[in-house]
Design a protein around this motif. Sequence first.
Motif, PDB file in Angstrom:
ATOM      1  N   ARG A 108       1.139  -2.234  -0.159  1.00 27.85           N
ATOM      2  CA  ARG A 108      -0.258  -0.083   0.311  1.00 27.85           C
ATOM      3  C   ARG A 108       0.596   1.460   0.319  1.00 27.85           C
ATOM      4  NH1 ARG A 108      -2.593   4.065  -0.153  1.00 27.85           N
ATOM      5  NH2 ARG A 108      -4.172   5.015   0.450  1.00 27.85           N
ATOM      6  N   PHE A 109       1.438   1.086   1.429  1.00 39.21           N
ATOM      7  CA  PHE A 109       2.344   2.451   1.094  1.00 39.21           C
ATOM      8  C   PHE A 109       4.113   2.703  -0.519  1.00 39.21           C
ATOM      9  CE2 PHE A 109       1.008   1.883   5.270  1.00 39.21           C
ATOM     10  CZ  PHE A 109       0.632   3.462   5.003  1.00 39.21           C
ATOM     11  N   TYR A 110       4.512   1.190  -0.270  1.00 37.28           N
ATOM     12  CA  TYR A 110       5.810   1.449  -1.099  1.00 37.28           C
ATOM     13  C   TYR A 110       5.330   1.894  -2.298  1.00 37.28           C
ATOM     14  CZ  TYR A 110       8.966  -0.232   2.633  1.00 37.28           C
ATOM     15  OH  TYR A 110       9.684  -0.253   3.707  1.00 37.28           O
ATOM     16  N   THR A 111       4.651   1.294  -3.512  1.00 36.14           N
ATOM     17  CA  THR A 111       3.491   1.338  -4.679  1.00 36.14           C
ATOM     18  C   THR A 111       3.737   3.448  -4.348  1.00 36.14           C
ATOM     19  OG1 THR A 111       1.272   0.817  -3.762  1.00 36.14           O
ATOM     20  CG2 THR A 111       3.004  -0.987  -4.946  1.00 36.14           C
ATOM     21  N   ASN A 112       3.148   3.808  -3.580  1.00 39.35           N
ATOM     22  CA  ASN A 112       2.364   5.052  -3.320  1.00 39.35           C
ATOM     23  C   ASN A 112       3.618   5.917  -3.724  1.00 39.35           C
ATOM     24  OD1 ASN A 112      -0.247   4.686  -3.484  1.00 39.35           O
ATOM     25  ND2 ASN A 112       0.212   5.276  -1.535  1.00 39.35           N
ATOM     26  N   TRP A 113       4.858   5.527  -2.959  1.00 40.30           N
ATOM     27  CA  TRP A 113       6.350   6.417  -3.452  1.00 40.30           C
ATOM     28  C   TRP A 113       6.847   5.948  -4.159  1.00 40.30           C
ATOM     29  CZ3 TRP A 113       5.875   4.745   2.436  1.00 40.30           C
ATOM     30  CH2 TRP A 113       5.330   6.412   3.347  1.00 40.30           C
ATOM     31  N   GLY A 114       6.518   5.149  -4.978  1.00 38.91           N
ATOM     32  CA  GLY A 114       7.104   5.051  -6.783  1.00 38.91           C
ATOM     33  C   GLY A 114       8.075   3.549  -6.721  1.00 38.91           C
ATOM     34  N   VAL A 115       7.955   2.986  -5.769  1.00 43.50           N
ATOM     35  CA  VAL A 115       8.487   1.790  -5.514  1.00 43.50           C
ATOM     36  C   VAL A 115       8.203   0.437  -6.766  1.00 43.50           C
ATOM     37  CG1 VAL A 115       9.794   0.042  -4.494  1.00 43.50           C
ATOM     38  CG2 VAL A 115       9.560   2.203  -3.244  1.00 43.50           C
ATOM     39  N   SER A 116       8.692  -0.208  -7.006  1.00 46.88           N
ATOM     40  CA  SER A 116       7.981  -1.601  -7.996  1.00 46.88           C
ATOM     41  C   SER A 116       7.598  -2.896  -7.131  1.00 46.88           C
ATOM     42  CB  SER A 116       9.112  -1.834  -9.184  1.00 46.88           C
ATOM     43  OG  SER A 116      10.279  -2.804  -8.645  1.00 46.88           O
ATOM     44  N   LYS A 117       6.504  -3.714  -7.640  1.00 42.62           N
ATOM     45  CA  LYS A 117       6.078  -4.298  -7.512  1.00 42.62           C
ATOM     46  C   LYS A 117       6.788  -5.989  -6.813  1.00 42.62           C
ATOM     47  CE  LYS A 117       1.486  -3.995  -8.634  1.00 42.62           C
ATOM     48  NZ  LYS A 117      -0.189  -4.562  -9.573  1.00 42.62           N
ATOM     49  N   LEU A 118       7.871  -6.129  -8.205  1.00 42.58           N
ATOM     50  CA  LEU A 118       8.880  -6.445  -7.143  1.00 42.58           C
ATOM     51  C   LEU A 118      10.189  -6.653  -6.184  1.00 42.58           C
ATOM     52  CD1 LEU A 118      10.653  -9.184  -8.693  1.00 42.58           C
ATOM     53  CD2 LEU A 118      11.533  -8.241 -10.264  1.00 42.58           C
ATOM     54  N   ALA A 119      10.179  -4.663  -6.785  1.00 38.87           N
ATOM     55  CA  ALA A 119      11.369  -4.144  -5.622  1.00 38.87           C
ATOM     56  C   ALA A 119      10.752  -4.344  -3.934  1.00 38.87           C
ATOM     57  CB  ALA A 119      11.246  -3.494  -5.841  1.00 38.87           C
ATOM     58  N   ILE A 120       9.401  -4.647  -4.067  1.00 38.00           N
ATOM     59  CA  ILE A 120       8.444  -4.575  -3.126  1.00 38.00           C
ATOM     60  C   ILE A 120       8.240  -6.172  -2.122  1.00 38.00           C
ATOM     61  CG2 ILE A 120       5.826  -4.317  -1.633  1.00 38.00           C
ATOM     62  CD1 ILE A 120       5.632  -2.263  -2.751  1.00 38.00           C
ATOM     63  N   ALA A 121       8.239  -6.914  -3.262  1.00 39.63           N
ATOM     64  CA  ALA A 121       8.184  -8.542  -3.080  1.00 39.63           C
ATOM     65  C   ALA A 121       9.714  -8.748  -2.570  1.00 39.63           C
ATOM     66  CB  ALA A 121       7.538  -8.866  -4.481  1.00 39.63           C
ATOM     67  N   GLN A 122      11.078  -8.630  -2.927  1.00 36.36           N
ATOM     68  CA  GLN A 122      11.941  -8.977  -2.677  1.00 36.36           C
ATOM     69  C   GLN A 122      11.928  -7.669  -1.341  1.00 36.36           C
ATOM     70  OE1 GLN A 122      13.962  -7.596  -5.854  1.00 36.36           O
ATOM     71  NE2 GLN A 122      14.237  -9.158  -6.359  1.00 36.36           N
ATOM     72  N   VAL A 123      11.887  -6.735  -0.781  1.00 34.73           N
ATOM     73  CA  VAL A 123      11.729  -6.649   0.187  1.00 34.73           C
ATOM     74  C   VAL A 123      10.943  -6.997   1.723  1.00 34.73           C
ATOM     75  CG1 VAL A 123      11.391  -4.489   1.994  1.00 34.73           C
ATOM     76  CG2 VAL A 123      12.033  -3.901  -0.438  1.00 34.73           C
ATOM     77  N   ILE A 124       9.730  -7.758   1.530  1.00 35.26           N
ATOM     78  CA  ILE A 124       9.234  -8.188   2.062  1.00 35.26           C
ATOM     79  C   ILE A 124       9.870  -9.361   2.220  1.00 35.26           C
ATOM     80  CG2 ILE A 124       7.133  -9.343   1.987  1.00 35.26           C
ATOM     81  CD1 ILE A 124       5.697  -7.138   0.134  1.00 35.26           C
ATOM     82  N   ALA A 125      10.235 -10.518   1.708  1.00 35.48           N
ATOM     83  CA  ALA A 125      10.654 -11.949   1.955  1.00 35.48           C
ATOM     84  C   ALA A 125      12.461 -11.519   2.404  1.00 35.48           C
ATOM     85  CB  ALA A 125      11.336 -12.365   0.300  1.00 35.48           C
ATOM     86  N   PHE A 126      12.623 -10.403   2.007  1.00 36.38           N
ATOM     87  CA  PHE A 126      14.420 -10.383   3.093  1.00 36.38           C
ATOM     88  C   PHE A 126      13.790  -9.860   4.147  1.00 36.38           C
ATOM     89  CE2 PHE A 126      17.481  -7.541   4.790  1.00 36.38           C
ATOM     90  CZ  PHE A 126      18.725  -7.857   4.515  1.00 36.38           C
ATOM     91  N   ALA A 127      12.656  -9.244   4.845  1.00 41.70           N
ATOM     92  CA  ALA A 127      12.483  -8.456   6.028  1.00 41.70           C
ATOM     93  C   ALA A 127      12.215 -10.334   7.157  1.00 41.70           C
ATOM     94  CB  ALA A 127      11.058  -7.457   6.079  1.00 41.70           C
ATOM     95  N   ASN A 128      11.258 -11.060   5.831  1.00 42.87           N
ATOM     96  CA  ASN A 128      11.000 -11.939   6.730  1.00 42.87           C
ATOM     97  C   ASN A 128      11.795 -13.081   6.761  1.00 42.87           C
ATOM     98  OD1 ASN A 128       7.436 -11.769   6.838  1.00 42.87           O
ATOM     99  ND2 ASN A 128       7.582 -11.100   5.307  1.00 42.87           N
ATOM    100  N   PHE A 129      12.432 -12.797   5.719  1.00 41.26           N
ATOM    101  CA  PHE A 129      14.115 -14.136   6.127  1.00 41.26           C
ATOM    102  C   PHE A 129      15.050 -13.819   6.847  1.00 41.26           C
ATOM    103  CE2 PHE A 129      17.600 -16.354   4.891  1.00 41.26           C
ATOM    104  CZ  PHE A 129      17.055 -17.616   4.401  1.00 41.26           C
ATOM    105  N   THR A 130      14.467 -12.277   7.423  1.00 35.43           N
ATOM    106  CA  THR A 130      15.732 -12.072   8.336  1.00 35.43           C
ATOM    107  C   THR A 130      15.354 -12.441   9.492  1.00 35.43           C
ATOM    108  OG1 THR A 130      16.481 -10.148   7.024  1.00 35.43           O
ATOM    109  CG2 THR A 130      16.613  -9.787   9.522  1.00 35.43           C
TER     110      THR A 130
END
Length: 314
Positions: A108-130
């Motif tokens: 919801r927020f990152y797309t509003n700030w111009g982050v691509s869906k692929l990049a958001i998915a990568q950040v989410i996966a990274f955060a959950n793995f961390t």
Amino acid sequence: MLKKLQLNSLFGLLLLLLSLWAIANELHEYNYRDILDSLAAIPKSRLSWAIWLTALGYLVMVGYDIFGFNYINRSLAWNKIAFTNFISSAFSNTIGFALLTGSAIRYRFYTNWGVSKLAIAQVIAFANFTFWLGMFAVAGLIFAINPLTIPTQLHLPFVTVRPIGVIFLLLIVMYLLGSIFIKQPLIIRHQEFRFPSLAISLAQIAISSFDWILAAAVLYAVLPSNIPFSYVDFLAIYLLAMFAGVVSNIPGGLGVFETVILLFLSHKISAAAVLGALLAYRGVYYFLPLLLAAGMLGIYEIKFRTDSFKNSKH
């Protein structure tokens, strides 16, 4: 996919009911006044410590997304990352199903700030793995060095948690070795996975470990002062209880987490006192941040809709 989610929800509900039964059985000789009295008996200084430790813990969680953006070589203003991460963490910690709640808020927020869906998915996966790396690192070290004896009520195939600790440490070692030696992307279930650099991998483990250590400290701060456990001993109990709660997929591990804590502590101190501390912990660590996050989300949505309406008129 829908059927799988329904089965997970049903399994989570079953675990919740079993956990509530176990708690009720443990507390059958106490009445609600004992619990309320134990809650009221917590010194304000200890509650204050719990609140400050919670604030520090949620600040540390911002590192999950900051290092996530670093991992994908993207940049975004730190205040936007902190805003998104706090709201996402507060909702997913309390409501549960982090991959759904936290992910939806990040999108919801990152797309509003111009982050691509692929990049958001990568950040989410990274955060959950961390998140899991910190659990494996801290629990692995403590379980291996200072193993708890597992209560028979948990029906686990181990007498102590040492085997679990060894497994966790092996996973951490494998991850670090992958960061050092595997430079080519791996394809897992048609998804590309690239190991981060060793520096980022170590940062993941450090930031997540600190997060877990602070979370345990919040509960330890509101427990009765006569608890016969050092913080390190209690940290092992907390991690085992939280691991059981997270795996259960019940919101905030509700019921499962309390059951494990009660199994370890109730023979040392009053079960009512333990439950009073657990209520205080949930209020400070889960519900207080959730209320703040809900308020911030509401203000943002009102401002966003107002700005959108103004722009549509021009």
